[in-house]
Design a protein around this motif. Structure first.
Motif, short mmCIF file in Angstrom:
data_model
loop_
_atom_site.label_atom_id
_atom_site.label_comp_id
_atom_site.label_asym_id
_atom_site.label_seq_id
_atom_site.Cartn_x
_atom_site.Cartn_y
_atom_site.Cartn_z
N ILE A 102 0.87 -1.18 0.00
CA ILE A 102 0.00 0.00 0.00
C ILE A 102 0.90 1.23 0.00
O ILE A 102 1.69 1.43 0.92
CB ILE A 102 -0.92 0.02 1.24
N ILE B 4 -0.54 0.79 -9.75
CA ILE B 4 -1.76 0.01 -9.58
C ILE B 4 -1.80 -1.16 -10.55
O ILE B 4 -2.19 -2.27 -10.19
CB ILE B 4 -2.99 0.93 -9.75
N HIS C 195 -0.16 -2.88 -6.87
CA HIS C 195 -0.09 -2.14 -5.61
C HIS C 195 -1.36 -1.31 -5.39
O HIS C 195 -2.06 -0.99 -6.35
CB HIS C 195 1.13 -1.22 -5.60
N GLU C 196 -1.62 -0.97 -4.15
CA GLU C 196 -2.70 -0.05 -3.82
C GLU C 196 -2.10 1.33 -3.58
O GLU C 196 -1.00 1.45 -3.03
CB GLU C 196 -3.44 -0.50 -2.55
N LEU D 280 -2.96 5.11 -1.95
CA LEU D 280 -3.82 5.91 -1.08
C LEU D 280 -3.34 7.35 -1.15
O LEU D 280 -2.16 7.64 -0.88
CB LEU D 280 -3.73 5.38 0.35
N CYS E 290 -6.86 5.09 -7.72
CA CYS E 290 -6.39 5.43 -6.37
C CYS E 290 -7.57 5.61 -5.43
O CYS E 290 -8.67 5.98 -5.85
CB CYS E 290 -5.57 6.73 -6.39
N GLU E 291 -7.31 5.40 -4.16
CA GLU E 291 -8.30 5.72 -3.13
C GLU E 291 -7.93 7.07 -2.53
O GLU E 291 -6.81 7.25 -2.04
CB GLU E 291 -8.32 4.65 -2.03
#
Length: 215
Positions: free
Chosen positions: A5, A30, A34-35, A37, A58-59
């Motif tokens: 992350i 991504i 992977h994440e 944030l 993305c978040e």
């Protein structure tokens, strides 16, 4: 490499407009599994909106501290000794990558980070070798600095840089002296030349003479 992350907080240094991760690069991460944030508003100074980050997967979170709480790897433009702000809440075992001001970090700060098992990678210390060019943040930013310095000088000067020949008369080109012919200086010289100024460069290192003359 296992998926992680990645967190991108808003920058807190005064006047800092850059962001550590653009939407296009975030998209690459991504796609690699992977994440990502991103704190809301992190990219505004670089003309990257929250919507652009969300569009690539993305978040986006409203709380900046939530980035530090969730991320395993934190990307920052300025952190640790690079800013006068209080040290960010890096978590246990977290990895921090960015321009970290390694020569200005207080000993007590380093001791505190070591106790939390934080791994910090200061891009200022990246060897400036050919095979490390893609990670050479200092050269890329120095080049932008030299370019911007020339534009600011052109704006402040009460005449045009280039020669102007009109029916009303002739304006001689501006005379520009660039002191220092490192990455920033060379970019300033080339920018002044392209704007039409009569440009000279000065540096105490004889070995850069050829680079200056080539511009």
């Amino acid at each position: 490499m296992r998926a992680v992350i990645v967190g991108v907080p808003t920058e807190t240094a005064s006047g800092e407009r850059r962001v550590a991760l653009t939407p296009s690069v975030a998209e690459d991460l991504i796609e690699d599994g992977h994440e990502v944030l991103v704190a809301s508003g992190a990219g505004e100074g670089s003309y990257a909106s929250d919507e652009e980050y969300e569009a690539v997967g993305c978040e986006v979170v409203a709380d900046r501290d939530a980035v530090f709480e969730a991320a395993e790897v934190v990307f920052q433009v300025q952190g640790l000794g690079a800013t006068d702000a209080e040290t960010d809440p890096y978590g246990e075992g977290q990895i921090v990558v960015g321009l970290l001001g390694p020569y200005d970090v207080a000993d007590e700060t380093l001791a505190d980070l070591a106790e939390r098992d934080v791994s910090a990678f200061a891009l200022e210390l990246m060897p400036r070798l050919s095979r490390a060019q893609s990670m050479d943040a200092l050269s890329s930013q120095a080049s932008l600095g030299g370019y911007q310095a020339c534009l600011i000088a052109a704006e402040e000067l009460p005449k045009m840089f280039a020669m102007e020949m009109t029916a009303a008369g002739t304006i001689q080109p501006a005379e520009v002296l660039v002191i220092g012919a490192g990455v920033a200086g060379l970019k300033a010289i080339s920018t002044a030349e392209r704007l039409g100024a009569s440009t000279a460069g000065h540096d105490v290192r004889l070995e850069v003479k050829q680079e200056v003359e080539s511009l």
